[in-house]
Write a protein that holds these residues in place. Structure first.
Motif, short mmCIF file in Angstrom:
data_model
loop_
_atom_site.label_atom_id
_atom_site.label_comp_id
_atom_site.label_asym_id
_atom_site.label_seq_id
_atom_site.Cartn_x
_atom_site.Cartn_y
_atom_site.Cartn_z
N ARG A 285 -3.79 -18.53 -19.32
CA ARG A 285 -4.68 -17.50 -19.88
C ARG A 285 -4.06 -16.12 -19.75
NH1 ARG A 285 -9.60 -17.64 -21.33
NH2 ARG A 285 -11.00 -15.89 -21.26
N LEU B 3 -4.21 -23.03 -15.33
CA LEU B 3 -4.98 -22.52 -16.47
C LEU B 3 -5.10 -21.00 -16.42
CD1 LEU B 3 -7.78 -25.23 -16.49
CD2 LEU B 3 -5.83 -25.07 -18.04
N GLU C 113 -10.37 -20.08 -30.44
CA GLU C 113 -11.35 -21.06 -29.97
C GLU C 113 -10.69 -22.35 -29.46
OE1 GLU C 113 -15.13 -23.46 -31.80
OE2 GLU C 113 -14.76 -21.43 -32.53
N ASP C 114 -9.64 -22.82 -30.13
CA ASP C 114 -8.98 -24.05 -29.70
C ASP C 114 -8.40 -23.93 -28.30
OD1 ASP C 114 -9.54 -25.38 -32.05
OD2 ASP C 114 -7.58 -25.02 -32.95
N LEU C 115 -7.67 -22.84 -28.04
CA LEU C 115 -7.07 -22.66 -26.72
C LEU C 115 -8.16 -22.42 -25.68
CD1 LEU C 115 -4.62 -22.49 -24.91
CD2 LEU C 115 -4.31 -20.11 -25.64
N GLU C 116 -9.13 -21.61 -25.99
CA GLU C 116 -10.23 -21.33 -25.06
C GLU C 116 -10.96 -22.62 -24.68
OE1 GLU C 116 -12.00 -19.31 -22.48
OE2 GLU C 116 -11.33 -17.88 -23.99
N ASP C 117 -11.23 -23.47 -25.68
CA ASP C 117 -11.94 -24.73 -25.42
C ASP C 117 -11.11 -25.68 -24.55
OD1 ASP C 117 -14.09 -23.83 -26.90
OD2 ASP C 117 -13.63 -25.07 -28.66
N ARG C 118 -9.82 -25.75 -24.81
CA ARG C 118 -8.96 -26.63 -24.01
C ARG C 118 -8.89 -26.16 -22.56
NH1 ARG C 118 -6.71 -27.20 -29.16
NH2 ARG C 118 -6.30 -29.38 -29.68
N ILE C 119 -8.80 -24.87 -22.37
CA ILE C 119 -8.79 -24.34 -21.00
C ILE C 119 -10.11 -24.65 -20.32
CG2 ILE C 119 -8.83 -22.19 -19.67
CD1 ILE C 119 -6.62 -21.15 -21.57
N ASP D 250 -12.22 -27.04 -20.94
CA ASP D 250 -12.37 -28.48 -20.70
C ASP D 250 -11.67 -28.94 -19.42
OD1 ASP D 250 -13.87 -28.76 -23.01
OD2 ASP D 250 -12.21 -29.58 -24.20
N LEU D 251 -10.62 -28.25 -19.03
CA LEU D 251 -9.84 -28.67 -17.86
C LEU D 251 -10.25 -27.96 -16.56
CD1 LEU D 251 -6.34 -28.86 -19.55
CD2 LEU D 251 -7.84 -30.76 -18.92
#
Length: 134
Positions: free
Chosen positions: A46, A42, A22-28, A30-31
């Motif tokens: 991924r 990104l 979830e952390d990596l998915e959310d950061r991607i 967001d950008l």
């Protein structure tokens, strides 16, 4: 009896590459949409995160992303920041007053220098060395 280790487990469901956390998915997420170039970066991140890798490729990726100070992706991004903050290379900055232009450029140069000199790279480098058996 074969002396070669079995690799039949490599293609089992238990060895499937898991989805992004979830952390990596959310950061991607967001950008996304800031610039097509950022979206490409990104997409690359991924792809790397979700691709199946060999030990050799994992070691190489660790070094390439953040383990080779001066010749890794962290340095590429730092040099991109330097370029974006330089009025000679980013004409939109020329609309700023000269003192602001100099301050912006100085901050970009400082970021590039500090990235090269102080960004920790020992952990990815050590992980790559361990994978390589060093």
């Amino acid at each position: 009896m074969s002396t070669t280790p079995s690799t039949s487990w490599v293609h089992t469901a238990d060895n499937a590459v898991p989805p992004l956390d979830e952390d990596l998915e959310d950061r991607i997420a967001d950008l996304r949409g800031i610039h097509p170039g950022v979206d490409l970066i990104l997409d690359g991140a991924r792809l790397i995160a979700l691709d199946r890798h060999t030990l050799d490729r994992t070691q190489t990726l660790l070094s390439t992303i953040a383990g080779n100070g001066g010749t890794d992706l962290l340095e590429v991004l730092a040099q991109l920041v330097r370029r974006l903050t330089d009025p000679a290379q980013n004409p939109c900055l020329r609309t700023l007053d000269p003192d602001t232009q100099k301050a912006v450029q100085r901050l970009g140069e400082q970021h590039a220098y500090e990235t090269a000199e102080y960004t920790p790279r020992e952990h990815p480098s050590e992980a790559a060395a361990l994978i390589d058996g060093i």
